[in-house]
Design a protein around this motif. Structure first.
Motif, PDB file in Angstrom:
ATOM      1  N   ALA A 225       0.837  -1.206   0.000  1.00 26.43           N
ATOM      2  CA  ALA A 225       0.000   0.000   0.000  1.00 26.43           C
ATOM      3  C   ALA A 225       0.872   1.257   0.000  1.00 26.43           C
ATOM      4  N   ALA A 226       1.957   1.216   0.762  1.00 23.69           N
ATOM      5  CA  ALA A 226       2.869   2.367   0.809  1.00 23.69           C
ATOM      6  C   ALA A 226       3.494   2.612  -0.557  1.00 23.69           C
ATOM      7  N   LEU A 227       3.938   1.540  -1.208  1.00 25.17           N
ATOM      8  CA  LEU A 227       4.520   1.690  -2.548  1.00 25.17           C
ATOM      9  C   LEU A 227       3.502   2.218  -3.542  1.00 25.17           C
ATOM     10  N   SER A 228       2.275   1.753  -3.447  1.00 25.30           N
ATOM     11  CA  SER A 228       1.220   2.221  -4.334  1.00 25.30           C
ATOM     12  C   SER A 228       0.953   3.712  -4.136  1.00 25.30           C
ATOM     13  N   THR A 229       0.932   4.151  -2.886  1.00 25.44           N
ATOM     14  CA  THR A 229       0.716   5.571  -2.582  1.00 25.44           C
ATOM     15  C   THR A 229       1.838   6.423  -3.163  1.00 25.44           C
ATOM     16  N   ILE A 230       3.065   5.975  -2.995  1.00 22.08           N
ATOM     17  CA  ILE A 230       4.215   6.722  -3.518  1.00 22.08           C
ATOM     18  C   ILE A 230       4.198   6.726  -5.046  1.00 22.08           C
ATOM     19  N   GLU A 231       3.873   5.598  -5.646  1.00 24.20           N
ATOM     20  CA  GLU A 231       3.800   5.503  -7.102  1.00 24.20           C
ATOM     21  C   GLU A 231       2.745   6.455  -7.659  1.00 24.20           C
ATOM     22  N   THR A 232       1.617   6.549  -6.994  1.00 24.26           N
ATOM     23  CA  THR A 232       0.550   7.462  -7.410  1.00 24.26           C
ATOM     24  C   THR A 232       1.034   8.907  -7.350  1.00 24.26           C
ATOM     25  N   LEU A 233       1.699   9.256  -6.262  1.00 24.49           N
ATOM     26  CA  LEU A 233       2.218  10.612  -6.103  1.00 24.49           C
ATOM     27  C   LEU A 233       3.236  10.947  -7.190  1.00 24.49           C
ATOM     28  N   LEU A 234       4.144  10.016  -7.459  1.00 23.94           N
ATOM     29  CA  LEU A 234       5.164  10.255  -8.482  1.00 23.94           C
ATOM     30  C   LEU A 234       4.553  10.381  -9.875  1.00 23.94           C
ATOM     31  N   SER A 235       3.575   9.543 -10.179  1.00 23.50           N
ATOM     32  CA  SER A 235       2.905   9.617 -11.482  1.00 23.50           C
ATOM     33  C   SER A 235       2.210  10.958 -11.651  1.00 23.50           C
ATOM     34  N   SER A 236       1.538  11.395 -10.612  1.00 19.52           N
ATOM     35  CA  SER A 236       0.840  12.674 -10.648  1.00 19.52           C
ATOM     36  C   SER A 236       1.820  13.833 -10.856  1.00 19.52           C
ATOM     37  N   GLU A 237       2.927  13.803 -10.127  1.00 23.98           N
ATOM     38  CA  GLU A 237       3.924  14.874 -10.248  1.00 23.98           C
ATOM     39  C   GLU A 237       4.579  14.892 -11.628  1.00 23.98           C
ATOM     40  N   GLU A 238       4.874  13.722 -12.159  1.00 27.44           N
ATOM     41  CA  GLU A 238       5.482  13.643 -13.489  1.00 27.44           C
ATOM     42  C   GLU A 238       4.504  14.174 -14.542  1.00 27.44           C
ATOM     43  N   ALA A 239       3.240  13.807 -14.418  1.00 28.55           N
ATOM     44  CA  ALA A 239       2.234  14.288 -15.363  1.00 28.55           C
ATOM     45  C   ALA A 239       2.108  15.809 -15.283  1.00 28.55           C
ATOM     46  N   LYS A 240       2.099  16.352 -14.086  1.00 23.16           N
ATOM     47  CA  LYS A 240       2.016  17.813 -13.919  1.00 23.16           C
ATOM     48  C   LYS A 240       3.195  18.499 -14.603  1.00 23.16           C
ATOM     49  N   LYS A 241       4.381  17.941 -14.400  1.00 24.88           N
ATOM     50  CA  LYS A 241       5.588  18.520 -14.994  1.00 24.88           C
ATOM     51  C   LYS A 241       5.498  18.501 -16.522  1.00 24.88           C
ATOM     52  N   LEU A 242       5.087  17.368 -17.077  1.00 18.79           N
ATOM     53  CA  LEU A 242       4.985  17.263 -18.538  1.00 18.79           C
ATOM     54  C   LEU A 242       3.912  18.188 -19.099  1.00 18.79           C
ATOM     55  N   LEU A 243       2.813  18.326 -18.398  1.00 17.33           N
ATOM     56  CA  LEU A 243       1.748  19.224 -18.867  1.00 17.33           C
ATOM     57  C   LEU A 243       2.210  20.680 -18.850  1.00 17.33           C
ATOM     58  N   LYS A 244       2.979  21.044 -17.822  1.00 19.82           N
ATOM     59  CA  LYS A 244       3.459  22.411 -17.686  1.00 19.82           C
ATOM     60  C   LYS A 244       4.571  22.755 -18.659  1.00 19.82           C
ATOM     61  N   GLU A 245       5.487  21.812 -18.865  1.00 22.18           N
ATOM     62  CA  GLU A 245       6.739  22.125 -19.549  1.00 22.18           C
ATOM     63  C   GLU A 245       6.813  21.672 -21.002  1.00 22.18           C
ATOM     64  N   THR A 246       5.817  20.918 -21.466  1.00 24.75           N
ATOM     65  CA  THR A 246       5.887  20.418 -22.841  1.00 24.75           C
ATOM     66  C   THR A 246       4.571  20.670 -23.572  1.00 24.75           C
ATOM     67  N   GLU A 247       4.601  20.399 -24.837  1.00 27.94           N
ATOM     68  CA  GLU A 247       3.389  20.452 -25.654  1.00 27.94           C
ATOM     69  C   GLU A 247       2.948  19.042 -26.049  1.00 27.94           C
ATOM     70  N   PHE A 248       3.481  18.033 -25.349  1.00 27.02           N
ATOM     71  CA  PHE A 248       3.098  16.650 -25.642  1.00 27.02           C
ATOM     72  C   PHE A 248       1.591  16.496 -25.507  1.00 27.02           C
ATOM     73  N   SER A 249       1.030  15.614 -26.315  1.00 28.39           N
ATOM     74  CA  SER A 249      -0.405  15.355 -26.223  1.00 28.39           C
ATOM     75  C   SER A 249      -0.726  14.696 -24.881  1.00 28.39           C
TER      76      SER A 249
END
Length: 87
Positions: free
Chosen positions: A24-48
């Motif tokens: 459960a701890a790994l899943s929580t951390i994985e969710t947080l990292l995925s969310s942060e990576e997505a935010k970064k890509l949305l902010k910094e790139t024009e990727f679809s």
């Protein structure tokens, strides 16, 4: 920079790990990292959005959009628009 919600997620993961709930701890951390990576890509790139979804492990962009809205409070498109205006 860690936001309050992100800090709460990390605290949740720490509690889970201290209680022996390692998966459960790994899943929580994985969710947080995925969310942060997505935010970064949305902010910094024009990727679809579908490309970003795949980049963080989603094969279905609708599932990714639901995940993102749940964790960021905005759809990926709304998040990108708001962040582009501020920068």
């Amino acid at each position: 920079m860690l936001q309050q919600a992100d800090a709460a997620k990390l605290q949740q993961a720490a509690r889970q790990a201290s209680n022996g709930q390692y998966q459960a701890a790994l899943s929580t951390i994985e969710t947080l990292l995925s969310s942060e990576e997505a935010k970064k890509l949305l902010k910094e790139t024009e990727f679809s959005i579908s490309y970003i979804a795949e980049s963080v492990g989603y094969t279905d962009s609708l599932a990714f959009s639901s995940f993102f809205k749940k964790h960021a409070g905005l759809s990926p498109k709304e998040y990108r628009s708001k962040k582009k205006i501020k920068n």
